[in-house]
Scaffold this motif. Structure first.
Motif, PDB file in Angstrom:
ATOM      1  N   UNK A 102       0.855  -1.187   0.000  1.00 57.13           N
ATOM      2  CA  UNK A 102       0.000   0.000   0.000  1.00 57.13           C
ATOM      3  C   UNK A 102       0.892   1.238   0.000  1.00 57.13           C
ATOM      4  N   UNK A 103       0.730   2.092  -0.998  1.00 56.27           N
ATOM      5  CA  UNK A 103       1.545   3.307  -1.085  1.00 56.27           C
ATOM      6  C   UNK A 103       1.275   4.270   0.068  1.00 56.27           C
ATOM      7  N   UNK A 104       0.088   4.233   0.624  1.00 61.39           N
ATOM      8  CA  UNK A 104      -0.278   5.176   1.683  1.00 61.39           C
ATOM      9  C   UNK A 104       0.327   4.815   3.035  1.00 61.39           C
ATOM     10  N   UNK A 105       0.519   3.504   3.273  1.00 57.67           N
ATOM     11  CA  UNK A 105       0.965   3.056   4.593  1.00 57.67           C
ATOM     12  C   UNK A 105       2.244   2.232   4.588  1.00 57.67           C
ATOM     13  N   UNK A 106       2.605   1.663   3.452  1.00 56.71           N
ATOM     14  CA  UNK A 106       3.748   0.765   3.376  1.00 56.71           C
ATOM     15  C   UNK A 106       3.409  -0.668   3.757  1.00 56.71           C
ATOM     16  N   UNK A 107       2.181  -0.922   4.196  1.00 55.12           N
ATOM     17  CA  UNK A 107       1.790  -2.273   4.603  1.00 55.12           C
ATOM     18  C   UNK A 107       1.638  -3.180   3.384  1.00 55.12           C
ATOM     19  N   UNK A 108       1.992  -4.458   3.581  1.00 53.82           N
ATOM     20  CA  UNK A 108       1.812  -5.419   2.499  1.00 53.82           C
ATOM     21  C   UNK A 108       0.339  -5.807   2.423  1.00 53.82           C
ATOM     22  N   UNK A 109      -0.058  -6.330   1.287  1.00 55.50           N
ATOM     23  CA  UNK A 109      -1.432  -6.779   1.125  1.00 55.50           C
ATOM     24  C   UNK A 109      -1.607  -8.227   1.551  1.00 55.50           C
ATOM     25  N   UNK A 110      -0.521  -8.908   1.891  1.00 55.40           N
ATOM     26  CA  UNK A 110      -0.602 -10.331   2.160  1.00 55.40           C
ATOM     27  C   UNK A 110      -0.271 -10.721   3.597  1.00 55.40           C
ATOM     28  N   UNK A 111       0.274  -9.811   4.413  1.00 50.98           N
ATOM     29  CA  UNK A 111       0.646 -10.164   5.780  1.00 50.98           C
ATOM     30  C   UNK A 111       0.679  -8.924   6.657  1.00 50.98           C
ATOM     31  N   UNK A 112       0.211  -9.060   7.878  1.00 55.26           N
ATOM     32  CA  UNK A 112       0.273  -7.948   8.826  1.00 55.26           C
ATOM     33  C   UNK A 112       1.694  -7.711   9.326  1.00 55.26           C
ATOM     34  N   UNK A 113       2.580  -8.664   9.107  1.00 58.79           N
ATOM     35  CA  UNK A 113       3.944  -8.555   9.633  1.00 58.79           C
ATOM     36  C   UNK A 113       4.957  -8.029   8.624  1.00 58.79           C
ATOM     37  N   UNK A 114       4.565  -7.856   7.385  1.00 57.67           N
ATOM     38  CA  UNK A 114       5.491  -7.402   6.351  1.00 57.67           C
ATOM     39  C   UNK A 114       5.077  -6.017   5.886  1.00 57.67           C
ATOM     40  N   UNK A 115       6.057  -5.129   5.790  1.00 58.97           N
ATOM     41  CA  UNK A 115       5.791  -3.780   5.324  1.00 58.97           C
ATOM     42  C   UNK A 115       7.087  -3.153   4.821  1.00 58.97           C
ATOM     43  N   UNK A 116       6.950  -2.035   4.137  1.00 59.62           N
ATOM     44  CA  UNK A 116       8.108  -1.214   3.785  1.00 59.62           C
ATOM     45  C   UNK A 116       7.960   0.096   4.543  1.00 59.62           C
ATOM     46  N   UNK A 117       9.061   0.727   4.770  1.00 56.27           N
ATOM     47  CA  UNK A 117       9.025   1.981   5.515  1.00 56.27           C
ATOM     48  C   UNK A 117       8.330   3.058   4.699  1.00 56.27           C
ATOM     49  N   UNK A 118       7.448   3.781   5.356  1.00 59.76           N
ATOM     50  CA  UNK A 118       6.798   4.927   4.704  1.00 59.76           C
ATOM     51  C   UNK A 118       7.281   6.190   5.404  1.00 59.76           C
ATOM     52  N   UNK A 119       7.241   7.289   4.684  1.00 60.15           N
ATOM     53  CA  UNK A 119       7.724   8.568   5.191  1.00 60.15           C
ATOM     54  C   UNK A 119       6.624   9.612   5.098  1.00 60.15           C
ATOM     55  N   UNK A 120       6.579  10.487   6.072  1.00 59.58           N
ATOM     56  CA  UNK A 120       5.637  11.603   6.026  1.00 59.58           C
ATOM     57  C   UNK A 120       6.068  12.563   4.920  1.00 59.58           C
ATOM     58  N   UNK A 121       5.083  13.107   4.223  1.00 60.36           N
ATOM     59  CA  UNK A 121       5.348  14.045   3.132  1.00 60.36           C
ATOM     60  C   UNK A 121       4.594  15.333   3.419  1.00 60.36           C
ATOM     61  N   UNK A 122       5.259  16.447   3.188  1.00 61.80           N
ATOM     62  CA  UNK A 122       4.635  17.755   3.362  1.00 61.80           C
ATOM     63  C   UNK A 122       4.807  18.542   2.062  1.00 61.80           C
ATOM     64  N   UNK A 123       3.770  19.247   1.679  1.00 64.97           N
ATOM     65  CA  UNK A 123       3.835  20.089   0.494  1.00 64.97           C
ATOM     66  C   UNK A 123       3.597  21.525   0.929  1.00 64.97           C
ATOM     67  N   UNK A 124       4.543  22.398   0.602  1.00 67.58           N
ATOM     68  CA  UNK A 124       4.370  23.821   0.897  1.00 67.58           C
ATOM     69  C   UNK A 124       5.191  24.638  -0.090  1.00 67.58           C
ATOM     70  N   UNK A 125       4.660  25.774  -0.447  1.00 62.41           N
ATOM     71  CA  UNK A 125       5.317  26.686  -1.391  1.00 62.41           C
ATOM     72  C   UNK A 125       5.752  25.985  -2.673  1.00 62.41           C
ATOM     73  N   UNK A 126       4.911  25.060  -3.146  1.00 63.14           N
ATOM     74  CA  UNK A 126       5.192  24.381  -4.405  1.00 63.14           C
ATOM     75  C   UNK A 126       6.274  23.317  -4.326  1.00 63.14           C
ATOM     76  N   UNK A 127       6.731  22.988  -3.117  1.00 61.29           N
ATOM     77  CA  UNK A 127       7.786  21.985  -2.934  1.00 61.29           C
ATOM     78  C   UNK A 127       7.260  20.761  -2.193  1.00 61.29           C
ATOM     79  N   UNK A 128       7.676  19.580  -2.647  1.00 65.63           N
ATOM     80  CA  UNK A 128       7.377  18.332  -1.963  1.00 65.63           C
ATOM     81  C   UNK A 128       8.564  18.037  -1.057  1.00 65.63           C
ATOM     82  N   UNK A 129       8.285  17.819   0.225  1.00 64.16           N
ATOM     83  CA  UNK A 129       9.333  17.559   1.210  1.00 64.16           C
ATOM     84  C   UNK A 129       9.049  16.265   1.946  1.00 64.16           C
ATOM     85  N   UNK A 130      10.114  15.500   2.210  1.00 67.77           N
ATOM     86  CA  UNK A 130       9.988  14.242   2.953  1.00 67.77           C
ATOM     87  C   UNK A 130      10.572  14.450   4.353  1.00 67.77           C
ATOM     88  N   UNK A 131       9.870  13.925   5.337  1.00 68.84           N
ATOM     89  CA  UNK A 131      10.327  14.020   6.731  1.00 68.84           C
ATOM     90  C   UNK A 131      11.116  12.766   7.093  1.00 68.84           C
TER      91      UNK A 131
END
Length: 118
Positions: free
Chosen positions: A86-115
């Motif tokens: 899942x792009x929104x959470x990083x969770x896998x669709x097949x297991x509650x124990x498998x995921x990829x790290x997701x990062x908070x994203x902020x958009x301001x002044x026309x710039x995309x920033x990752x936290x």
């Protein structure tokens, strides 16, 4: 948390993505319906570049020979073995124990920033 600018908003239009490097981390940034999400570009299965895989959705129950899709453009599929996340959470669709790290994203002044944590 520190914010790192990765792209101008116009460089990641709706329905597209961009792979960026931030502090030695490869991260995929996705624009899903006008909202930006970021996940680690590494599949936990065997280390593939996850964000090089196709962005898709899920199939829903439907009639024979008819395909109905849900969650359109919200799922990334690993290009090596098809693991889906899942792009929104990083969770896998097949297991509650498998995921990829997701990062908070902020958009301001026309710039995309990752936290990133320190």
């Amino acid at each position: 948390m520190e914010l790192y600018p990765v792209a101008a908003v116009e460089n990641i239009p709706e329905g597209t993505s961009k792979i960026v490097e931030v502090k030695g981390r490869s991260i995929g940034v996705y624009n899903v319906g006008g909202t930006y999400y970021a996940i680690q570009n590494y599949c936990p299965h065997q280390g593939a570049e996850l964000c090089a895989g196709p962005v898709c959705g899920t199939t829903l129950e439907s009639q024979v020979y008819e395909f109905t899709y849900g969650r359109d453009r919200e799922i990334v599929r690993c290009p090596w073995h098809g693991w889906e996340f899942d792009l929104k959470t990083g969770k896998s669709l097949f297991s509650d124990r498998v995921r990829v790290r997701s990062y908070a994203v902020e958009v301001s002044n026309g710039q995309v920033r990752i936290a990133l944590g320190t």
